[in-house]
Every structure is written in C-alpha cells, then in structure tokens.
Design a protein around this motif. Structure first.
Motif, mmCIF file in Angstrom:
data_model
loop_
_atom_site.group_PDB
_atom_site.id
_atom_site.type_symbol
_atom_site.label_atom_id
_atom_site.label_comp_id
_atom_site.label_asym_id
_atom_site.label_seq_id
_atom_site.Cartn_x
_atom_site.Cartn_y
_atom_site.Cartn_z
ATOM 1 N N PRO A 86 11.159 74.370 56.654
ATOM 2 C CA PRO A 86 11.108 73.829 58.305
ATOM 3 C C PRO A 86 11.815 74.667 59.184
ATOM 4 C CG PRO A 86 12.020 72.201 56.766
ATOM 5 C CD PRO A 86 12.048 73.421 55.904
ATOM 6 N N LEU A 87 11.137 75.011 60.143
ATOM 7 C CA LEU A 87 11.460 75.906 61.304
ATOM 8 C C LEU A 87 13.003 75.498 62.046
ATOM 9 C CD1 LEU A 87 11.132 78.491 63.182
ATOM 10 C CD2 LEU A 87 9.774 77.017 64.829
ATOM 11 N N ALA A 88 12.965 74.124 61.766
ATOM 12 C CA ALA A 88 14.236 73.795 62.458
ATOM 13 C C ALA A 88 15.586 74.111 61.663
ATOM 14 C CB ALA A 88 14.289 72.225 62.690
ATOM 15 N N GLN A 89 15.361 74.677 60.556
ATOM 16 C CA GLN A 89 16.560 74.979 59.648
ATOM 17 C C GLN A 89 16.899 76.453 59.843
ATOM 18 O OE1 GLN A 89 15.874 74.107 55.605
ATOM 19 N NE2 GLN A 89 15.671 72.077 55.764
ATOM 20 N N ILE A 118 11.335 79.473 69.279
ATOM 21 C CA ILE A 118 12.741 78.675 68.197
ATOM 22 C C ILE A 118 13.578 77.930 69.189
ATOM 23 C CG2 ILE A 118 14.486 79.053 66.638
ATOM 24 C CD1 ILE A 118 13.134 81.764 66.044
ATOM 25 N N ALA A 119 13.870 78.423 70.190
ATOM 26 C CA ALA A 119 14.953 77.266 70.877
ATOM 27 C C ALA A 119 14.163 76.094 71.426
ATOM 28 C CB ALA A 119 15.342 78.011 72.071
ATOM 29 N N GLY A 120 12.872 76.418 71.799
ATOM 30 C CA GLY A 120 12.025 75.275 72.059
ATOM 31 C C GLY A 120 11.802 74.211 71.240
ATOM 32 N N TRP A 121 11.468 74.755 70.066
ATOM 33 C CA TRP A 121 11.193 73.781 68.823
ATOM 34 C C TRP A 121 12.352 73.243 68.329
ATOM 35 C CZ3 TRP A 121 7.415 71.427 67.042
ATOM 36 C CH2 TRP A 121 7.719 70.502 65.963
ATOM 37 N N HIS A 122 13.724 73.787 68.284
ATOM 38 C CA HIS A 122 14.867 72.942 68.055
ATOM 39 C C HIS A 122 15.380 71.998 69.169
ATOM 40 C CE1 HIS A 122 16.928 76.185 65.338
ATOM 41 N NE2 HIS A 122 15.768 76.148 64.965
ATOM 42 N N TYR A 123 14.901 72.138 70.401
ATOM 43 C CA TYR A 123 15.372 71.400 71.579
ATOM 44 C C TYR A 123 14.217 70.007 71.068
ATOM 45 C CZ TYR A 123 15.058 68.740 75.924
ATOM 46 O OH TYR A 123 15.066 67.973 76.979
ATOM 47 N N TRP A 124 12.890 70.206 70.714
ATOM 48 C CA TRP A 124 12.116 69.190 70.490
ATOM 49 C C TRP A 124 12.512 68.452 69.533
ATOM 50 C CZ3 TRP A 124 7.372 67.997 72.732
ATOM 51 C CH2 TRP A 124 6.476 67.144 71.944
ATOM 52 N N ILE A 125 12.802 68.946 68.348
ATOM 53 C CA ILE A 125 13.566 68.136 67.129
ATOM 54 C C ILE A 125 14.667 67.340 67.577
ATOM 55 C CG2 ILE A 125 14.399 68.457 65.078
ATOM 56 C CD1 ILE A 125 11.772 68.685 65.002
ATOM 57 N N ALA A 126 15.679 68.086 68.404
ATOM 58 C CA ALA A 126 16.862 67.389 68.866
ATOM 59 C C ALA A 126 16.571 65.898 69.740
ATOM 60 C CB ALA A 126 17.751 68.268 69.614
ATOM 61 N N GLN A 127 15.520 66.111 70.243
ATOM 62 C CA GLN A 127 15.072 64.774 71.180
ATOM 63 C C GLN A 127 14.152 63.765 70.343
ATOM 64 O OE1 GLN A 127 15.805 64.863 74.435
ATOM 65 N NE2 GLN A 127 16.716 66.405 73.843
ATOM 66 N N GLY A 128 14.274 64.179 68.832
ATOM 67 C CA GLY A 128 13.466 63.012 68.060
ATOM 68 C C GLY A 128 12.304 63.150 68.047
ATOM 69 N N ARG A 129 11.679 64.053 68.356
ATOM 70 C CA ARG A 129 10.170 64.103 68.305
ATOM 71 C C ARG A 129 9.610 65.111 67.173
ATOM 72 N NH1 ARG A 129 10.044 66.114 74.427
ATOM 73 N NH2 ARG A 129 10.203 64.056 75.268
ATOM 74 N N GLN A 130 8.474 64.772 66.755
ATOM 75 C CA GLN A 130 7.751 65.212 65.445
ATOM 76 C C GLN A 130 6.477 66.111 66.070
ATOM 77 O OE1 GLN A 130 7.352 62.432 62.427
ATOM 78 N NE2 GLN A 130 9.499 62.165 62.075
#
Length: 67
Positions: free
Chosen positions: A37-40, A54-66
């Motif tokens: 997973p990119l989040a890792q 990468i920062a955008g994806w980490h933010y997206w995951i932190a918001q609980g999105r998939q």
C-alpha cells in the motif's frame, strides 16, 4: 520499518484486487518485487511532483477515504 525501497510502478487493477481500497505500488526490496500500500511509504529523495502526490494520498487515507 525504516528501510529504503525503490518504487517501480503502480499495480494494475487485477494485481491490486485484494487491496481493500488502497492504492498499491510495486517495490523492489531485498532482491524481490512486492506490492505494498502506498500509505505505508514515505518519499525520500523524490521530486516535488512525487512528494505532492504521496502527501495527497496520505491525506486522503487520513480522512478515512478509500480508492
């Protein structure tokens, strides 16, 4: 944790079918190719465009999105 890997590409939809909504990338680690997973991952020595993605994806995951 804390090891450096080389991201070699994105996994396609068939390869990432079991990803449970996570963006999957292909990495080279200890002579093997793996999907993770990119989040890792955290970007080290990447260009600004890649760091922003990468920062955008980490933010997206932190918001609980998939994906």
């Amino acid at each position: 944790m804390g090891e450096r890997v080389a991201v070699t590409g994105m996994l396609d939809d068939d390869e990432a079918a079991d990803s449970l909504g996570e963006m999957q990338v292909e990495i080279e680690w200890q002579g093997r190719t793996l999907g993770v997973p990119l989040a890792q991952l955290r970007g080290v020595g990447v260009n600004n465009e890649t760091a922003e993605a990468i920062a955008g994806w980490h933010y997206w995951i932190a918001q609980g999105r998939q994906f």
